[in-house]
Design a protein around this motif. Structure first.
Motif, PDB file in Angstrom:
ATOM      1  N   LEU A 188     -27.039 -76.079 -36.082  1.00 44.21           N
ATOM      2  CA  LEU A 188     -25.715 -77.094 -35.592  1.00 44.21           C
ATOM      3  C   LEU A 188     -25.856 -78.309 -34.706  1.00 44.21           C
ATOM      4  O   LEU A 188     -25.315 -79.252 -34.664  1.00 44.21           O
ATOM      5  CB  LEU A 188     -24.368 -76.218 -34.851  1.00 44.21           C
ATOM      6  N   ALA A 189     -26.596 -77.688 -33.683  1.00 41.32           N
ATOM      7  CA  ALA A 189     -26.920 -79.168 -32.893  1.00 41.32           C
ATOM      8  C   ALA A 189     -28.068 -80.307 -33.847  1.00 41.32           C
ATOM      9  O   ALA A 189     -27.671 -81.073 -33.295  1.00 41.32           O
ATOM     10  CB  ALA A 189     -28.524 -78.793 -32.168  1.00 41.32           C
ATOM     11  N   ASP A 196     -22.119 -89.449 -37.593  1.00 35.43           N
ATOM     12  CA  ASP A 196     -21.656 -90.055 -39.422  1.00 35.43           C
ATOM     13  C   ASP A 196     -21.836 -89.171 -40.081  1.00 35.43           C
ATOM     14  O   ASP A 196     -21.286 -89.061 -40.863  1.00 35.43           O
ATOM     15  CB  ASP A 196     -22.134 -91.329 -38.994  1.00 35.43           C
ATOM     16  N   LEU A 197     -23.555 -88.750 -40.434  1.00 29.23           N
ATOM     17  CA  LEU A 197     -23.440 -87.665 -41.521  1.00 29.23           C
ATOM     18  C   LEU A 197     -22.530 -85.891 -41.078  1.00 29.23           C
ATOM     19  O   LEU A 197     -22.043 -85.837 -42.277  1.00 29.23           O
ATOM     20  CB  LEU A 197     -24.976 -87.343 -41.141  1.00 29.23           C
ATOM     21  N   ASN A 198     -22.680 -85.667 -39.650  1.00 33.67           N
ATOM     22  CA  ASN A 198     -22.212 -84.251 -39.978  1.00 33.67           C
ATOM     23  C   ASN A 198     -20.100 -84.306 -39.690  1.00 33.67           C
ATOM     24  O   ASN A 198     -20.005 -83.005 -40.124  1.00 33.67           O
ATOM     25  CB  ASN A 198     -21.584 -84.236 -37.765  1.00 33.67           C
ATOM     26  N   LYS A 199     -19.666 -85.458 -40.047  1.00 34.05           N
ATOM     27  CA  LYS A 199     -18.610 -85.770 -40.118  1.00 34.05           C
ATOM     28  C   LYS A 199     -18.421 -85.146 -41.889  1.00 34.05           C
ATOM     29  O   LYS A 199     -17.301 -84.983 -42.376  1.00 34.05           O
ATOM     30  CB  LYS A 199     -17.937 -87.505 -40.054  1.00 34.05           C
ATOM     31  N   ALA A 215     -24.236 -78.314 -47.386  1.00 26.72           N
ATOM     32  CA  ALA A 215     -23.395 -78.697 -48.534  1.00 26.72           C
ATOM     33  C   ALA A 215     -22.039 -79.867 -48.036  1.00 26.72           C
ATOM     34  O   ALA A 215     -21.799 -79.580 -46.612  1.00 26.72           O
ATOM     35  CB  ALA A 215     -22.356 -77.700 -48.829  1.00 26.72           C
ATOM     36  N   MET A 216     -22.474 -80.980 -48.651  1.00 19.94           N
ATOM     37  CA  MET A 216     -21.325 -81.863 -47.837  1.00 19.94           C
ATOM     38  C   MET A 216     -20.040 -82.680 -49.022  1.00 19.94           C
ATOM     39  O   MET A 216     -20.093 -81.557 -49.741  1.00 19.94           O
ATOM     40  CB  MET A 216     -22.020 -83.378 -48.134  1.00 19.94           C
ATOM     41  N   SER A 234     -32.577 -86.647 -39.434  1.00 19.68           N
ATOM     42  CA  SER A 234     -32.529 -88.184 -39.256  1.00 19.68           C
ATOM     43  C   SER A 234     -33.115 -89.714 -39.835  1.00 19.68           C
ATOM     44  O   SER A 234     -32.317 -90.526 -39.684  1.00 19.68           O
ATOM     45  CB  SER A 234     -33.914 -88.404 -37.037  1.00 19.68           C
ATOM     46  N   ARG A 235     -34.092 -89.209 -40.666  1.00 17.82           N
ATOM     47  CA  ARG A 235     -34.435 -89.785 -41.436  1.00 17.82           C
ATOM     48  C   ARG A 235     -33.482 -90.135 -42.313  1.00 17.82           C
ATOM     49  O   ARG A 235     -33.280 -91.888 -43.034  1.00 17.82           O
ATOM     50  CB  ARG A 235     -35.844 -89.320 -42.180  1.00 17.82           C
ATOM     51  N   LEU A 236     -32.843 -89.205 -42.615  1.00 17.03           N
ATOM     52  CA  LEU A 236     -31.500 -89.190 -43.941  1.00 17.03           C
ATOM     53  C   LEU A 236     -31.017 -89.975 -43.054  1.00 17.03           C
ATOM     54  O   LEU A 236     -29.445 -91.134 -44.154  1.00 17.03           O
ATOM     55  CB  LEU A 236     -30.819 -88.198 -43.803  1.00 17.03           C
ATOM     56  N   ALA A 237     -30.725 -90.331 -42.494  1.00 20.19           N
ATOM     57  CA  ALA A 237     -29.531 -90.899 -41.189  1.00 20.19           C
ATOM     58  C   ALA A 237     -29.701 -92.162 -41.506  1.00 20.19           C
ATOM     59  O   ALA A 237     -28.882 -93.688 -41.405  1.00 20.19           O
ATOM     60  CB  ALA A 237     -29.094 -89.942 -39.545  1.00 20.19           C
ATOM     61  N   VAL A 238     -30.845 -92.821 -41.112  1.00 24.70           N
ATOM     62  CA  VAL A 238     -31.529 -93.880 -41.282  1.00 24.70           C
ATOM     63  C   VAL A 238     -31.015 -94.458 -42.879  1.00 24.70           C
ATOM     64  O   VAL A 238     -30.836 -95.810 -43.005  1.00 24.70           O
ATOM     65  CB  VAL A 238     -32.951 -93.948 -40.892  1.00 24.70           C
ATOM     66  N   TYR A 239     -31.808 -93.457 -43.638  1.00 20.69           N
ATOM     67  CA  TYR A 239     -31.535 -94.251 -45.299  1.00 20.69           C
ATOM     68  C   TYR A 239     -30.483 -94.475 -45.869  1.00 20.69           C
ATOM     69  O   TYR A 239     -29.944 -95.458 -45.973  1.00 20.69           O
ATOM     70  CB  TYR A 239     -32.441 -93.405 -45.803  1.00 20.69           C
TER      71      TYR A 239
END
Length: 280
Positions: A188-189, A196-199, A215-216, A234-239
């Motif tokens: 969760l941390a 933005d991804l967490n939403k 699961a999104m 973090s890489r996914l957030a950038v991408y």
């Protein structure tokens, strides 16, 4: 005239009675102690000592009550989720009973057995108040396992399982699978580190008790690696910022390889390799 002879007391030899003789005293002492021990043993076996003690204790408590040491109020601090009816059931006290008749330690142990209570303290505030402080568990997530839902805290302890009371916590993050509770605080941390991804997250699914699939809300699964999942997230957030991934009909995004991202869109699969110098 005949005169009386005078003899100094320390020179005069006095005749001792037999029971004061030095050789006899130990025998008498032993006999007396034996009789006392026998009487005590008899009293304990027959319950005479317990009865006498209980009567004395009750008389003392009644006497203190007459001086005003009676329970007039019970103050509870820190109760948020513990049902009041459950707390009343374990406290089980009556007003006007002698306040010194209340055992704070026993009462604390009974209160701490309640599901929501992590720790508790119980204090008598003389002359007439009992103060109870509750430190309740703080739920961080809902855990789905074998078709049931449970609330868990940051240590991975189950607070509550099933029931209508659990529905009010449906807004909490959802974790799924065996072994999920013990690792929930960590994942969760990681998810919160990219707001933005967490939403867009629906649930975190524990896989083989080794790693996580995320699961999104749009139905896609993000497959995080076992090692350094925070870097992959973090890489996914950038991408995602560069390519607006979640505007597409995604099926899955595999982040398990450190040097590439595998994106599956419906039945099509693309592989994106990081450009030179990009952190992998």
């Amino acid at each position: 005239m005949r005169q009386l002879s005078v003899t100094s007391q320390n020179k005069r030899k006095r005749t001792q009675v037999w029971w004061k003789r030095a050789t006899v005293r130990p025998l008498i002492f032993s006999a007396v102690m034996g009789i006392v021990a026998a009487l005590l043993t008899y009293a304990v076996k027959t319950g005479l000592t317990d009865i006498a003690s209980m009567r004395l204790e009750r008389a003392t408590l009644n006497a203190t009550a007459k001086t005003g040491l009676t329970l007039r109020d019970v103050l509870v601090e820190g109760r948020e989720n513990t049902p009041l009816k459950d707390l009343r059931a374990v406290v089980n006290l009556e007003l006007d009973q002698p306040i010194l008749d209340i055992n704070p330690q026993v009462l604390r142990e009974r209160i701490e057995a309640l599901p929501w209570v992590a720790t508790a303290s119980v204090e008598r505030q003389l002359p007439d108040i009992l103060h109870i402080r509750l430190n309740e568990h703080r739920p961080i997530a809902m855990w789905q396992h074998d078709g049931t839902f449970s609330l868990i805290n940051k240590e991975g302890d189950v607070i509550l399982t099933g029931g209508d009371d659990i529905k009010v916590f449906s807004h909490l993050p959802l974790v799924v699978g065996e072994g999920a509770p013990e690792h929930s605080a960590q994942v969760l941390a990681i998810l919160r580190s990219e707001p933005d991804l967490n939403k867009k997250v629906k649930a975190a699914v524990r896989v083989s008790d080794r790693r996580w699939d995320i699961a999104m809300e749009n139905g896609a699964f993000i497959r995080l690696p076992e090692d350094n999942p925070e870097k992959a997230w973090s890489r996914l957030a950038v991408y995602n910022k560069e390519n607006l991934l979640f505007d597409k009909k995604l099926t899955s995004i595999d982040m398990r390889l450190p040097d590439r991202i595998m994106v599956k869109i419906d039945d099509l699969e693309t592989i994106r390799k990081p450009v030179g110098g990009q952190d992998t």
